[in-house]
Write an enzyme that holds these catalytic residues in place. Sequence first.
Site, PDB file in Angstrom:
ATOM      1  N   HIS A 181     -37.498 -16.442  24.276  1.00 26.54           N
ATOM      2  CA  HIS A 181     -36.987 -17.326  23.223  1.00 26.54           C
ATOM      3  C   HIS A 181     -38.077 -17.601  22.192  1.00 26.54           C
ATOM      4  O   HIS A 181     -39.010 -18.353  22.444  1.00 26.54           O
ATOM      5  CB  HIS A 181     -36.499 -18.629  23.893  1.00 26.54           C
ATOM      6  CG  HIS A 181     -35.953 -19.639  22.945  1.00 26.54           C
ATOM      7  ND1 HIS A 181     -36.008 -20.994  23.177  1.00 26.54           N
ATOM      8  CD2 HIS A 181     -35.330 -19.503  21.748  1.00 26.54           C
ATOM      9  CE1 HIS A 181     -35.458 -21.637  22.161  1.00 26.54           C
ATOM     10  NE2 HIS A 181     -35.041 -20.755  21.287  1.00 26.54           N
ATOM     11  N   GLU A 207     -40.914 -19.016  24.538  1.00 23.73           N
ATOM     12  CA  GLU A 207     -40.452 -19.576  25.811  1.00 23.73           C
ATOM     13  C   GLU A 207     -39.843 -18.450  26.658  1.00 23.73           C
ATOM     14  O   GLU A 207     -38.958 -17.747  26.184  1.00 23.73           O
ATOM     15  CB  GLU A 207     -39.396 -20.625  25.487  1.00 23.73           C
ATOM     16  CG  GLU A 207     -38.806 -21.358  26.648  1.00 23.73           C
ATOM     17  CD  GLU A 207     -38.055 -22.592  26.155  1.00 23.73           C
ATOM     18  OE1 GLU A 207     -38.464 -23.716  26.466  1.00 23.73           O
ATOM     19  OE2 GLU A 207     -37.053 -22.421  25.412  1.00 23.73           O
TER      20      GLU A 207
HETATM   21  N1  3HC Z   1     -43.385 -15.605   7.203  1.00 22.80           N
HETATM   22  C1  3HC Z   1     -44.692 -15.549   6.941  1.00 22.80           C
HETATM   23  N2  3HC Z   1     -45.411 -16.637   6.594  1.00 22.80           N
HETATM   24  C2  3HC Z   1     -44.755 -17.820   6.535  1.00 22.80           C
HETATM   25  C3  3HC Z   1     -43.386 -17.944   6.808  1.00 22.80           C
HETATM   26  C4  3HC Z   1     -42.685 -16.772   7.156  1.00 22.80           C
HETATM   27  N3  3HC Z   1     -41.390 -16.779   7.438  1.00 22.80           N
HETATM   28  N4  3HC Z   1     -43.056 -19.255   6.672  1.00 22.80           N
HETATM   29  C5  3HC Z   1     -44.161 -19.914   6.345  1.00 22.80           C
HETATM   30  N5  3HC Z   1     -45.192 -19.059   6.248  1.00 22.80           N
HETATM   31  C6  3HC Z   1     -46.578 -19.342   5.920  1.00 22.80           C
HETATM   32  C7  3HC Z   1     -46.738 -19.790   4.483  1.00 22.80           C
HETATM   33  O1  3HC Z   1     -46.851 -18.701   3.619  1.00 22.80           O
HETATM   34  C8  3HC Z   1     -48.037 -20.583   4.558  1.00 22.80           C
HETATM   35  O2  3HC Z   1     -49.112 -19.682   4.577  1.00 22.80           O
HETATM   36  P1  3HC Z   1     -50.565 -20.091   3.992  1.00 22.80           P
HETATM   37  O3  3HC Z   1     -51.109 -21.131   4.940  1.00 22.80           O
HETATM   38  O4  3HC Z   1     -51.330 -18.813   4.050  1.00 22.80           O
HETATM   39  O5  3HC Z   1     -50.300 -20.627   2.626  1.00 22.80           O
HETATM   40  C9  3HC Z   1     -47.952 -21.229   5.940  1.00 22.80           C
HETATM   41  O6  3HC Z   1     -47.000 -20.458   6.708  1.00 22.80           O
HETATM   42  C10 3HC Z   1     -47.465 -22.648   5.864  1.00 22.80           C
HETATM   43  O7  3HC Z   1     -46.227 -22.660   5.160  1.00 22.80           O
HETATM   44  P2  3HC Z   1     -45.873 -23.654   3.966  1.00 22.80           P
HETATM   45  O8  3HC Z   1     -47.121 -24.009   3.239  1.00 22.80           O
HETATM   46  O9  3HC Z   1     -44.733 -23.081   3.223  1.00 22.80           O
HETATM   47  O10 3HC Z   1     -45.258 -24.936   4.625  1.00 22.80           O
HETATM   48  P3  3HC Z   1     -45.691 -25.746   5.879  1.00 22.80           P
HETATM   49  O11 3HC Z   1     -47.168 -25.966   5.903  1.00 22.80           O
HETATM   50  O12 3HC Z   1     -44.782 -26.891   5.946  1.00 22.80           O
HETATM   51  O13 3HC Z   1     -45.335 -24.793   7.109  1.00 22.80           O
HETATM   52  C11 3HC Z   1     -43.785 -24.270   8.755  1.00 22.80           C
HETATM   53  C12 3HC Z   1     -44.053 -24.293   7.283  1.00 22.80           C
HETATM   54  C13 3HC Z   1     -44.720 -23.233   9.422  1.00 22.80           C
HETATM   55  C14 3HC Z   1     -42.355 -23.852   8.939  1.00 22.80           C
HETATM   56  C15 3HC Z   1     -44.108 -25.690   9.345  1.00 22.80           C
HETATM   57  O14 3HC Z   1     -43.485 -26.654   8.571  1.00 22.80           O
HETATM   58  C16 3HC Z   1     -43.672 -25.838  10.762  1.00 22.80           C
HETATM   59  O15 3HC Z   1     -44.335 -25.425  11.679  1.00 22.80           O
HETATM   60  N6  3HC Z   1     -42.490 -26.491  10.942  1.00 22.80           N
HETATM   61  C17 3HC Z   1     -41.914 -26.678  12.260  1.00 22.80           C
HETATM   62  C18 3HC Z   1     -41.183 -25.447  12.637  1.00 22.80           C
HETATM   63  C19 3HC Z   1     -40.587 -25.543  14.010  1.00 22.80           C
HETATM   64  O16 3HC Z   1     -40.617 -26.556  14.681  1.00 22.80           O
HETATM   65  N7  3HC Z   1     -39.996 -24.441  14.451  1.00 22.80           N
HETATM   66  C20 3HC Z   1     -39.332 -24.387  15.716  1.00 22.80           C
HETATM   67  C21 3HC Z   1     -37.927 -24.740  15.527  1.00 22.80           C
HETATM   68  S1  3HC Z   1     -37.037 -24.713  17.055  1.00 22.80           S
HETATM   69  C22 3HC Z   1     -36.639 -23.116  17.266  1.00 22.80           C
HETATM   70  O17 3HC Z   1     -36.923 -22.253  16.487  1.00 22.80           O
HETATM   71  C23 3HC Z   1     -35.863 -22.823  18.480  1.00 22.80           C
HETATM   72  C24 3HC Z   1     -34.468 -22.432  18.147  1.00 22.80           C
HETATM   73  O18 3HC Z   1     -33.834 -22.053  19.343  1.00 22.80           O
HETATM   74  C25 3HC Z   1     -33.666 -23.492  17.447  1.00 22.80           C
END
Ligand code: 3HC
Length: 286
Positions: free
Chosen positions: A144, A156
């Site tokens: 996961h 996971e």
């Molecule tokens: N691909 C590549 N790089 C990415 C990306 C992607 N899809 N999304 C974000 N990034 C990179 C950005 O380019 C940025 O890079 P940099 O540091 O070199 O500039 C870095 O990640 C940080 O992104 P942002 O500056 O746009 O924004 P944030 O600092 O807010 O980070 C995030 C975005 C990584 C999504 C962060 O907000 C985060 O960790 N959020 C929580 C996400 C989470 O909890 N996910 C799990 C959800 S539960 C799940 O998935 C399970 C399912 O079953 C539901």
Amino acid sequence: MRELDSVERVGVVGAGTMGNGIAQVAATAGYDVVMRDIEQEFVDRGFDAIDSSLGRLVDGNKLTEDEAAATRERITGTTDLDDLADCDLVVEAAVEEMEIKQEIFADLDETIPDDVVLATNTSTLSVTSIASATSRQELVVGVHFMNPVPVMDGVEIVVGERTGEKTTALAHDFAEELGKETWESDDKPGFVSNRILMPWINEGIRTLDEGVATKEDIDRGMKLGTNVPMGPLELADHIGLDICLDATETLHDELGDRYTPAYLLKRKVEAGDLGKKTGRGFYEYD
Ligand code: 3HC
């Protein structure tokens, strides 16, 4: 069972958010990847997402242009499940519907050599039920991933009722090959991650609905107050509200009302194990 050492080609079923992310990280790790979806349009969108993600990684100096180009070249798209026939490992990341997943697994069971591990990226459904559609239940495991797959560090591993120990070990090793760290969950509703995350998101939505605070303050409060990267409402938007609802409905069907204080919490308080301040809570402290 085909060992990880001999895995060269990885099949990914589904080119949506999770599928294209899994295809991307597997290709970056050096595997040849076949990414399959039911319509060419979905495959194309998967490639668009991969291109955009690789672009962000290059911009952030996390990958070189050459590594990004090599990643892209290792991924082939298809709409034909038969094109996965020579894969050494398959990860399914299709929609979260048991009937569809069981159909896919029954088809994979016919198409893919019987020593190949079939993994599911299911977020809340029973790995055991999915595996029951195959004649190789010991080779079916939950892997996961978290969204966005290329960025999140954790995966996971979910152990179904009949998942073999070697299969579980392969799943951990595979995720580590992709640069991830793993944790393991028994095949119980929502596993570790969504069993805890979904009620948190759901309570965030109720907090808005019941007028406790504005949406901005709910998200700011949880971010500033608990140092999470996103508040519950932002995170719900990020995951997709449909996915959150599906997951929460599955948890509700399986677990019922979870808001009564946990028995273990009351017992620990009665015992005087109050956490850091008494030197013992769920962990022990010096
Ligand atoms: N691909 C590549 N790089 C990415 C990306 C992607 N899809 N999304 C974000 N990034 C990179 C950005 O380019 C940025 O890079 P940099 O540091 O070199 O500039 C870095 O990640 C940080 O992104 P942002 O500056 O746009 O924004 P944030 O600092 O807010 O980070 C995030 C975005 C990584 C999504 C962060 O907000 C985060 O960790 N959020 C929580 C996400 C989470 O909890 N996910 C799990 C959800 S539960 C799940 O998935 C399970 C399912 O079953 C539901």
